[in-house]
Design a protein around this motif. Structure first.
Motif, PDB file in Angstrom:
ATOM      1  N   LEU A 120      37.156  49.851  44.467  1.00  0.00           N
ATOM      2  CA  LEU A 120      37.125  51.237  43.987  1.00  0.00           C
ATOM      3  C   LEU A 120      37.742  51.416  42.609  1.00  0.00           C
ATOM      4  O   LEU A 120      37.853  52.536  42.128  1.00  0.00           O
ATOM      5  CB  LEU A 120      37.838  52.145  44.996  1.00  0.00           C
ATOM      6  CG  LEU A 120      37.310  52.082  46.439  1.00  0.00           C
ATOM      7  CD1 LEU A 120      38.066  53.070  47.322  1.00  0.00           C
ATOM      8  CD2 LEU A 120      35.804  52.359  46.499  1.00  0.00           C
ATOM      9  N   GLY A 121      38.166  50.298  41.995  1.00  0.00           N
ATOM     10  CA  GLY A 121      38.768  50.423  40.668  1.00  0.00           C
ATOM     11  C   GLY A 121      40.265  50.199  40.720  1.00  0.00           C
ATOM     12  O   GLY A 121      40.780  49.550  41.640  1.00  0.00           O
ATOM     13  N   LYS A 122      40.972  50.777  39.751  1.00  0.00           N
ATOM     14  CA  LYS A 122      42.401  50.490  39.600  1.00  0.00           C
ATOM     15  C   LYS A 122      43.185  50.749  40.894  1.00  0.00           C
ATOM     16  O   LYS A 122      44.037  49.961  41.280  1.00  0.00           O
ATOM     17  CB  LYS A 122      42.963  51.358  38.464  1.00  0.00           C
ATOM     18  CG  LYS A 122      44.366  50.978  38.106  1.00  0.00           C
ATOM     19  CD  LYS A 122      44.894  51.762  36.926  1.00  0.00           C
ATOM     20  CE  LYS A 122      46.312  51.296  36.629  1.00  0.00           C
ATOM     21  NZ  LYS A 122      47.008  52.201  35.733  1.00  0.00           N
ATOM     22  N   LYS A 123      42.882  51.856  41.566  1.00  0.00           N
ATOM     23  CA  LYS A 123      43.680  52.200  42.751  1.00  0.00           C
ATOM     24  C   LYS A 123      43.538  51.164  43.856  1.00  0.00           C
ATOM     25  O   LYS A 123      44.393  51.059  44.727  1.00  0.00           O
ATOM     26  CB  LYS A 123      43.287  53.600  43.259  1.00  0.00           C
ATOM     27  CG  LYS A 123      41.847  53.725  43.734  1.00  0.00           C
ATOM     28  CD  LYS A 123      41.490  55.176  44.026  1.00  0.00           C
ATOM     29  CE  LYS A 123      40.002  55.342  44.229  1.00  0.00           C
ATOM     30  NZ  LYS A 123      39.580  56.751  44.282  1.00  0.00           N
ATOM     31  N   ALA A 124      42.431  50.377  43.846  1.00  0.00           N
ATOM     32  CA  ALA A 124      42.209  49.351  44.869  1.00  0.00           C
ATOM     33  C   ALA A 124      42.560  47.959  44.340  1.00  0.00           C
ATOM     34  O   ALA A 124      42.463  46.977  45.076  1.00  0.00           O
ATOM     35  CB  ALA A 124      40.750  49.384  45.328  1.00  0.00           C
ATOM     36  N   GLY A 125      42.956  47.863  43.076  1.00  0.00           N
ATOM     37  CA  GLY A 125      43.301  46.568  42.492  1.00  0.00           C
ATOM     38  C   GLY A 125      42.088  45.827  41.921  1.00  0.00           C
ATOM     39  O   GLY A 125      42.228  44.820  41.244  1.00  0.00           O
ATOM     40  N   HIS A 126      40.885  46.350  42.216  1.00  0.00           N
ATOM     41  CA  HIS A 126      39.678  45.654  41.748  1.00  0.00           C
ATOM     42  C   HIS A 126      38.514  46.657  41.634  1.00  0.00           C
ATOM     43  O   HIS A 126      38.326  47.483  42.515  1.00  0.00           O
ATOM     44  CB  HIS A 126      39.311  44.551  42.751  1.00  0.00           C
ATOM     45  CG  HIS A 126      38.130  43.724  42.323  1.00  0.00           C
ATOM     46  ND1 HIS A 126      38.001  43.218  41.048  1.00  0.00           N
ATOM     47  CD2 HIS A 126      37.037  43.318  43.001  1.00  0.00           C
ATOM     48  CE1 HIS A 126      36.869  42.548  40.953  1.00  0.00           C
ATOM     49  NE2 HIS A 126      36.257  42.595  42.124  1.00  0.00           N
ATOM     50  N   GLY A 127      37.805  46.545  40.535  1.00  0.00           N
ATOM     51  CA  GLY A 127      36.595  47.352  40.350  1.00  0.00           C
ATOM     52  C   GLY A 127      35.682  46.535  39.463  1.00  0.00           C
ATOM     53  O   GLY A 127      35.206  45.476  39.855  1.00  0.00           O
ATOM     54  N   PHE A 128      35.496  46.974  38.219  1.00  0.00           N
ATOM     55  CA  PHE A 128      34.801  46.119  37.250  1.00  0.00           C
ATOM     56  C   PHE A 128      35.789  45.125  36.631  1.00  0.00           C
ATOM     57  O   PHE A 128      35.392  44.159  35.999  1.00  0.00           O
ATOM     58  CB  PHE A 128      34.127  46.975  36.178  1.00  0.00           C
ATOM     59  CG  PHE A 128      33.031  47.824  36.768  1.00  0.00           C
ATOM     60  CD1 PHE A 128      31.842  47.235  37.188  1.00  0.00           C
ATOM     61  CD2 PHE A 128      33.195  49.188  36.963  1.00  0.00           C
ATOM     62  CE1 PHE A 128      30.838  47.993  37.769  1.00  0.00           C
ATOM     63  CE2 PHE A 128      32.197  49.954  37.541  1.00  0.00           C
ATOM     64  CZ  PHE A 128      31.021  49.346  37.946  1.00  0.00           C
ATOM     65  N   TYR A 129      37.062  45.403  36.795  1.00  0.00           N
ATOM     66  CA  TYR A 129      38.145  44.533  36.322  1.00  0.00           C
ATOM     67  C   TYR A 129      39.111  44.281  37.476  1.00  0.00           C
ATOM     68  O   TYR A 129      39.100  45.010  38.469  1.00  0.00           O
ATOM     69  CB  TYR A 129      38.926  45.221  35.181  1.00  0.00           C
ATOM     70  CG  TYR A 129      38.114  45.437  33.933  1.00  0.00           C
ATOM     71  CD1 TYR A 129      38.114  44.494  32.913  1.00  0.00           C
ATOM     72  CD2 TYR A 129      37.343  46.588  33.770  1.00  0.00           C
ATOM     73  CE1 TYR A 129      37.353  44.695  31.755  1.00  0.00           C
ATOM     74  CE2 TYR A 129      36.582  46.788  32.636  1.00  0.00           C
ATOM     75  CZ  TYR A 129      36.596  45.842  31.630  1.00  0.00           C
ATOM     76  OH  TYR A 129      35.857  46.029  30.501  1.00  0.00           O
ATOM     77  N   HIS A 130      39.979  43.266  37.299  1.00  0.00           N
ATOM     78  CA  HIS A 130      41.097  43.066  38.226  1.00  0.00           C
ATOM     79  C   HIS A 130      42.303  43.799  37.670  1.00  0.00           C
ATOM     80  O   HIS A 130      42.579  43.729  36.478  1.00  0.00           O
ATOM     81  CB  HIS A 130      41.403  41.575  38.387  1.00  0.00           C
ATOM     82  CG  HIS A 130      40.388  40.897  39.265  1.00  0.00           C
ATOM     83  ND1 HIS A 130      40.387  41.029  40.633  1.00  0.00           N
ATOM     84  CD2 HIS A 130      39.336  40.121  38.969  1.00  0.00           C
ATOM     85  CE1 HIS A 130      39.370  40.360  41.140  1.00  0.00           C
ATOM     86  NE2 HIS A 130      38.709  39.800  40.144  1.00  0.00           N
ATOM     87  N   TRP A 131      43.011  44.501  38.539  1.00  0.00           N
ATOM     88  CA  TRP A 131      44.209  45.244  38.136  1.00  0.00           C
ATOM     89  C   TRP A 131      45.387  44.718  38.947  1.00  0.00           C
ATOM     90  O   TRP A 131      45.240  44.523  40.141  1.00  0.00           O
ATOM     91  CB  TRP A 131      44.024  46.741  38.410  1.00  0.00           C
ATOM     92  CG  TRP A 131      42.874  47.339  37.660  1.00  0.00           C
ATOM     93  CD1 TRP A 131      41.574  47.303  38.010  1.00  0.00           C
ATOM     94  CD2 TRP A 131      42.938  48.040  36.418  1.00  0.00           C
ATOM     95  NE1 TRP A 131      40.790  47.948  37.082  1.00  0.00           N
ATOM     96  CE2 TRP A 131      41.623  48.409  36.082  1.00  0.00           C
ATOM     97  CE3 TRP A 131      43.985  48.400  35.547  1.00  0.00           C
ATOM     98  CZ2 TRP A 131      41.318  49.125  34.920  1.00  0.00           C
ATOM     99  CZ3 TRP A 131      43.669  49.108  34.402  1.00  0.00           C
ATOM    100  CH2 TRP A 131      42.355  49.461  34.093  1.00  0.00           C
ATOM    101  N   ASP A 132      46.533  44.511  38.311  1.00  0.00           N
ATOM    102  CA  ASP A 132      47.700  44.037  39.074  1.00  0.00           C
ATOM    103  C   ASP A 132      48.401  45.190  39.749  1.00  0.00           C
ATOM    104  O   ASP A 132      48.443  46.283  39.246  1.00  0.00           O
ATOM    105  CB  ASP A 132      48.684  43.316  38.123  1.00  0.00           C
ATOM    106  CG  ASP A 132      48.054  42.016  37.630  1.00  0.00           C
ATOM    107  OD1 ASP A 132      47.278  41.430  38.410  1.00  0.00           O
ATOM    108  OD2 ASP A 132      48.331  41.645  36.466  1.00  0.00           O
TER     109      ASP A 132
END
Ligand code: NAD
Length: 283
Positions: A271-283
């Motif tokens: 789902l994006g930043k809130k899930a840690g992964h979307g089109f990118y990986h988020w820490d």
């Protein structure tokens, strides 16, 4: 100039907390209506955290405690003070919920008060369909994070009175923000254009035109967008973008058909930043 002294915000979530913060900062007494005691406490914490962030950025002109003293949490819509001048509804983007909340709010309002919704895409005319006085209803579309965002989109339905629009313009400017006034139409100006760009970028990714970073850099460096459309979709939330695209698809046609890649990612929980992964990986 009609000074705004008393505001109510229904729903103290991400957006409602920010709206309460900015109006209380410029001196208004702000009543925040939440669904129950626990949600009201969470809303109070959210507002306090927002004030702390604004203070850290050096952008809070008055002490945070003074602002908090002007914020009053309640759990019943009929507890909105009878002297309120503006009510902003900021509950989740569910049409039936909003229609019911707005109808209940109208009953608590004095005759001259303005009623607004912070919806990011829904038709103002449809949301106001159950109101007795839809002429005093309009969209006040704030952006996230509210304290730092410069824009408020003011959405006028056919029935919205001109003097109601003019008051809304004044009250947005009293926050130091800039208004754009648009006619009620699905997605208004911002969501319609933002979603268009986001969906096309996802289609380009599907077609292998370039990878996500390259597509985003193309818009950031080539067109001076502060953030590319895929990174922005990650921040907004892919589920949120999909819901708006589905609504615009129904209202405006095929060009808003959500790409399969977007549906697949949402189904997988990316789902994006809130899930840690979307089109990118988020820490
Ligand atoms: P959110 O889920 O963070 O907050 C919604 C709040 O409403 C919650 O605190 C919830 O407890 C409360 N609520 C639910 N039912 C209620 C009821 N019956 N009475 C009182 N409170 C109730 O949602 P959000 O992100 O703040 O979005 C709110 C609105 O703002 C939506 O219409 C959304 O489309 C719009 N919006 C959101 C953003 C964004 O980036 N999040 C930007 C612009 C506009």
């Amino acid at each position: 100039m009609t000074v705004l002294e008393r505001v109510a915000v229904i729903g103290g979530g991400t957006m409602g907390a920010g709206i309460a913060q900015v109006y209380a900062t410029v001196g208004a007494e702000v009543t925040v209506v939440e669904s129950d005691g626990a949600a009201a406490e969470a809303a109070r914490d959210r507002i306090a955290a927002g004030l702390a962030r604004t203070a850290e950025r050096g952008k809070l002109p008055v002490p945070a405690e003074a602002v908090m003293q002007r914020i009053h949490l309640i759990t019943q819509i009929d507890g909105i003070p009878s002297t309120v001048q503006l009510v902003v509804e900021a509950v989740p983007e569910k049409p039936e919920l909003k229609v019911a909340i707005l109808a209940a709010a109208e009953k608590a309002l004095p005759a001259g008060a303005v009623l607004a919704s912070n919806t990011s895409s829904l038709s103002i005319a449809e949301l106001g369909s159950a109101l007795e006085l839809p002429e005093r209803f309009l969209g006040l579309h704030f952006f996230n994070p509210v304290p730092a965002s410069k824009l408020v989109e003011i959405v006028c339905a056919r029935q919205t009175r001109d003097d109601v629009r003019d008051l809304a313009v004044q009250w947005v400017r009293s926050l130091g923000k800039t208004d754009v006034v648009v006619r009620d139409s699905p997605g208004f100006a911002t969501s319609r254009l933002g979603v268009t760009l986001g969906l096309e970028a996802i289609r380009m990714l599907e077609e292998g035109v370039a990878d996500a970073a390259a597509i985003d850099h193309a818009m950031e460096l080539g067109y001076r967008h502060p953030m590319g459309p895929l990174r922005l979709t990650d921040l907004v939330g892919l589920d949120v973008r999909l819901a708006v695209a589905e609504y615009l698809h129904v209202k405006l046609g095929e060009r808003f058909a959500p790409p399969q890649l977007l549906r697949d990612k949402v189904a997988r929980g990316e789902l994006g930043k809130k899930a840690g992964h979307g089109f990118y990986h988020w820490d």
